[in-house]
Design a protein around this motif. Structure first.
Motif, PDB file in Angstrom:
ATOM      1  N   ALA A  45      -7.125  -3.484   4.655  1.00  0.00           N
ATOM      2  CA  ALA A  45      -8.046  -3.009   3.613  1.00  0.00           C
ATOM      3  C   ALA A  45      -9.427  -2.864   4.231  1.00  0.00           C
ATOM      4  O   ALA A  45      -9.730  -3.502   5.251  1.00  0.00           O
ATOM      5  CB  ALA A  45      -8.086  -3.991   2.450  1.00  0.00           C
ATOM      6  N   ARG A 100     -13.550  -3.897   0.346  1.00  0.00           N
ATOM      7  CA  ARG A 100     -12.509  -4.411  -0.549  1.00  0.00           C
ATOM      8  C   ARG A 100     -12.219  -5.888  -0.268  1.00  0.00           C
ATOM      9  O   ARG A 100     -12.043  -6.681  -1.192  1.00  0.00           O
ATOM     10  CB  ARG A 100     -11.229  -3.564  -0.410  1.00  0.00           C
ATOM     11  CG  ARG A 100     -10.083  -4.041  -1.259  1.00  0.00           C
ATOM     12  CD  ARG A 100     -10.380  -3.904  -2.757  1.00  0.00           C
ATOM     13  NE  ARG A 100      -9.259  -4.373  -3.554  1.00  0.00           N
ATOM     14  CZ  ARG A 100      -9.306  -5.395  -4.407  1.00  0.00           C
ATOM     15  NH1 ARG A 100     -10.436  -6.026  -4.616  1.00  0.00           N
ATOM     16  NH2 ARG A 100      -8.237  -5.766  -5.074  1.00  0.00           N
ATOM     17  N   LEU A 149      -3.592  -7.094  -2.550  1.00  0.00           N
ATOM     18  CA  LEU A 149      -3.757  -5.735  -2.021  1.00  0.00           C
ATOM     19  C   LEU A 149      -2.479  -4.920  -2.185  1.00  0.00           C
ATOM     20  O   LEU A 149      -2.535  -3.726  -2.478  1.00  0.00           O
ATOM     21  CB  LEU A 149      -4.193  -5.782  -0.561  1.00  0.00           C
ATOM     22  CG  LEU A 149      -5.588  -6.385  -0.309  1.00  0.00           C
ATOM     23  CD1 LEU A 149      -5.796  -6.637   1.175  1.00  0.00           C
ATOM     24  CD2 LEU A 149      -6.679  -5.484  -0.887  1.00  0.00           C
TER      25      LEU A 149
END
Length: 165
Positions: A11, A15, A162
């Motif tokens: 990510a 994030r 995620l």
């Protein structure tokens, strides 16, 4: 003995930082460790330098018997994080201090969150100290691997979040 470990997440750094500073995520990690998040505060604007404080109640069933003699069946852990302002590439450095209520044991670590394109590397270096006479070194030796386990747990819980997004 000091600890040094590293992990990566698929990510962006933005994030990962958003996730790591979310009260819901900190609660999720606390519960995954078998504990309870008692309180969580953020001071400052997350776009610059800011700090967080998490207070957790954690079971001691995974600690060595020697450590449990000092802290009992559960411990109260206060973790303070001082987040740096972002570098030009978004990377951050986090100064972490964790103290156990009622026990002369303290952990200090530096976590570096580094942008690597669309992924993010998290590096952790830290140590545990104890002022307990005679047994302090044994408690430190038993506690330091917990820093690495804490990073691994944080990363595995982050992966779950995620992947579900």
């Amino acid at each position: 003995m000091a600890l040094s470990t590293s992990a990566s997440l698929p990510a962006t750094i933005e994030r990962v930082i958003e996730l790591f500073c979310s009260e819901d995520f900190v609660r999720q990690v606390s519960e995954a460790a078998g504990g309870t998040l008692e309180s969580y505060t953020v001071t400052g604007d997350r776009s610059g330098a800011f700090s967080t404080v998490a207070v957790r109640t954690m079971p001691t069933d995974r600690l060595p018997d020697l450590a449990r003699k000092f802290v009992g069946a559960q411990l109260n852990l206060q973790q303070q994080e001082e987040w740096s302002a972002p570098a030009a590439d978004g990377s951050r450095e986090v100064q972490i201090s964790a103290k156990i209520s009622g026990a002369p044991v303290e952990a200090k670590a530096v976590q570096r969150i580094v942008a690597e394109g669309e992924s993010t590397r998290i590096d952790l270096e830290g140590s545990v100290t104890s002022s307990i006479p005679i047994f302090g070194a044994k408690i430190v030796q038993a506690a330091e691997p917990a820093l690495g386990k804490a990073l691994n747990l944080q990363v595995s819980e982050a992966r779950k979040v995620l992947e579900s997004a």
